[in-house]
Design a protein around this motif. Structure first.
Motif, short mmCIF file in Angstrom:
data_model
loop_
_atom_site.label_atom_id
_atom_site.label_comp_id
_atom_site.label_asym_id
_atom_site.label_seq_id
_atom_site.Cartn_x
_atom_site.Cartn_y
_atom_site.Cartn_z
N ASN A 55 0.80 -1.23 0.00
CA ASN A 55 0.00 0.00 0.00
C ASN A 55 0.82 1.27 0.00
OD1 ASN A 55 0.92 0.33 2.62
ND2 ASN A 55 -0.93 -0.52 3.56
N GLY A 56 2.15 1.15 -0.09
CA GLY A 56 2.99 2.34 -0.15
C GLY A 56 3.16 3.03 1.18
N ARG A 57 2.72 2.42 2.28
CA ARG A 57 2.84 3.00 3.61
C ARG A 57 3.50 2.01 4.57
NH1 ARG A 57 -0.74 7.23 5.19
NH2 ARG A 57 -0.99 8.65 3.42
N THR A 58 4.27 2.54 5.51
CA THR A 58 4.88 1.69 6.55
C THR A 58 4.09 1.75 7.85
OG1 THR A 58 6.27 3.47 7.43
CG2 THR A 58 7.16 2.17 5.60
N ARG A 109 19.57 6.26 6.85
CA ARG A 109 18.85 4.98 6.80
C ARG A 109 17.35 5.21 6.92
NH1 ARG A 109 23.01 3.14 10.23
NH2 ARG A 109 21.63 3.32 12.04
N LEU A 110 16.98 6.14 7.76
CA LEU A 110 15.57 6.44 7.97
C LEU A 110 14.90 6.81 6.65
CD1 LEU A 110 13.87 6.71 10.66
CD2 LEU A 110 14.13 9.17 10.36
N LEU A 111 15.63 7.58 5.82
CA LEU A 111 15.08 8.02 4.54
C LEU A 111 15.35 7.01 3.42
CD1 LEU A 111 16.20 11.76 4.64
CD2 LEU A 111 14.08 10.77 5.49
N ARG A 114 13.53 3.77 3.44
CA ARG A 114 12.07 3.95 3.47
C ARG A 114 11.44 3.27 4.68
NH1 ARG A 114 7.46 2.23 1.76
NH2 ARG A 114 5.96 3.62 0.81
N ARG A 115 12.02 3.56 5.84
CA ARG A 115 11.53 2.95 7.07
C ARG A 115 10.30 3.65 7.64
NH1 ARG A 115 16.83 1.29 10.71
NH2 ARG A 115 17.85 0.01 9.14
N VAL A 116 10.09 4.90 7.24
CA VAL A 116 8.98 5.67 7.79
C VAL A 116 8.25 6.40 6.67
CG1 VAL A 116 10.11 5.98 10.03
CG2 VAL A 116 10.46 7.68 8.23
N ASP A 117 6.99 6.77 6.96
CA ASP A 117 6.21 7.51 5.98
C ASP A 117 6.49 9.01 6.03
OD1 ASP A 117 4.91 5.15 5.21
OD2 ASP A 117 3.44 5.36 6.83
N GLY A 118 6.86 9.50 7.19
CA GLY A 118 7.16 10.91 7.38
C GLY A 118 7.94 11.08 8.66
N ALA A 119 8.43 12.28 8.91
CA ALA A 119 9.30 12.49 10.07
C ALA A 119 8.90 13.74 10.83
CB ALA A 119 10.76 12.60 9.63
N ILE A 120 9.10 13.68 12.15
CA ILE A 120 8.98 14.84 13.04
C ILE A 120 10.38 15.18 13.52
CG2 ILE A 120 8.09 15.68 15.24
CD1 ILE A 120 5.66 13.84 14.80
#
Length: 352
Positions: A55-58, A109-111, A114-120
């Protein structure tokens, strides 16, 4: 157990199972029920990587939060907890990355993986290469804090300038004329940390408006540094009667230093600042402070990031918070300066 085995037992193709799980294409109700019966019988749970591919989301948000020193302070842990709690309400997990710059391996690595959908992003600097990098690659992110030019960013911030100004005016209204500012550590000020710079700006502006004699100090994020800082303050100018601080981690040490110097709070010395409410209430007497709404800020940041993920074309939004000062027991009218302090401080330099 995998999608192929489910497809075999349900008598359908692998792609049909994938579509039923991801919802990317319509599947008949009969076929969906047949697939679901097999899944229930087998106890199949798709792993996170498979879901991300489907689904393109983690379903994971990154929290990029480098500790300012060698440990997280209590206020920083409050922010982490608030983000995790808010993310769970949206059915997101949180991956913590203690990354400082865009060349940091953890950040890459986070980017890159593709471990996350977005970042804070937290611990924002006025010129922040992490924010610049994420903007350049189009990666959805929200800052807790704001850069020097935040108009094109998504962020939640405190108006540290206005909050510190309010603290100074409160002390001046009580008759205090010799006031100091206890800031964050020197290395953070030099690195351009937003809260340290904007707080200092507010202190400088308000002090000039009220014609006060002032000094500024940088202080480590721990109680021992707070006590040592207070000792320096009274050594430099024993006639000092009040302080404003942004450094909640040093607060206990500042109080301890005052007690050891025989300065009663608030009869002999007033203390105020910008501190999370629950930390302001742990000292005795409780601190008069502009209470940092850590929980609210964490929730707002998650809400903005989820909004940005659901509406990629939405224009940038932000929240600038200016919480009121909670009047507690640590500030009072300026009393007469002890004669010994007047003699010791009569030749001191008001600028440091």
């Amino acid at each position: 157990m995998n999608i192929g085995e489910i497809a075999l037992r349900a008598g359908v193709s692998r792609s049909t199972v994938s579509y039923a799980l991801s919802g990317k294409r319509p599947v008949s109700d009969d076929t969906r029920r047949k697939i679901q019966r097999v899944i229930d019988e087998l106890g199949y749970t798709p792993n996170a990587s498979a879901r991300a591919l489907a689904n393109g989301r983690t379903s994971t948000l990154g929290l990029v939060f480098p500790p300012a020193g060698n440990h997280y302070t209590g206020m920083q842990l409050d922010f982490i907890g608030s983000v995790v709690e808010a993310a769970a309400a949206y059915d997101y997990d949180v991956l913590l990355s203690p990354s400082g710059v865009d060349s940091d391996r953890s950040f890459q690595r986070l980017l890159g993986e593709r471990r996350v959908d977005g970042a804070i992003l937290m611990e924002i600097r006025l010129q922040d290469d992490r924010v610049d990098h994420l903007t350049a690659v189009g990666f959805p992110a929200v800052c807790i804090g704001r850069t020097a030019q935040p108009d094109g960013d998504w962020w939640v911030g405190l108006d540290h300038t206005a909050l510190v100004e309010a603290c100074v005016h409160h002390l001046a209204d009580l008759g205090h004329r010799r006031i100091v500012f206890v800031n964050r550590p020197e290395q953070l000020l030099q690195a351009g940390y937003e809260s340290a710079h904007r707080g200092l700006d507010g202190f400088t502006k308000a002090s000039a408006e009220r014609g006060l004699t002032v000094r500024t100090y940088c202080c480590g994020d721990d109680a021992a540094s707070g006590q040592a800082c207070l000792e320096r303050i009274l050594l430099d100018d024993p006639a000092t009667t009040a302080l404003v601080t942004l450094n909640e981690a040093a607060l206990g040490g500042l109080y301890r230093g005052l007690a050891q110097a025989g300065r009663h709070v608030p009869r002999d010395f007033s203390v105020t600042g910008v501190v999370a409410g629950r930390w302001a209430e742990t000292v005795t007497p409780q601190l008069t402070a502009a209470d940092v709404p850590a929980e609210q800020m964490g929730h707002l940041a998650v809400e903005l990031l989820v909004e940005r993920l659901d509406h990629p074309d939405a224009p940038p939004r932000h929240h600038l918070l200016t919480p009121p000062t909670s009047l507690r027991a640590s500030t009072g009218p300026a009393g007469p300066t002890p004669p010994a302090a007047v003699r010791a401080g009569s030749g001191s330099d008001p600028n440091r």
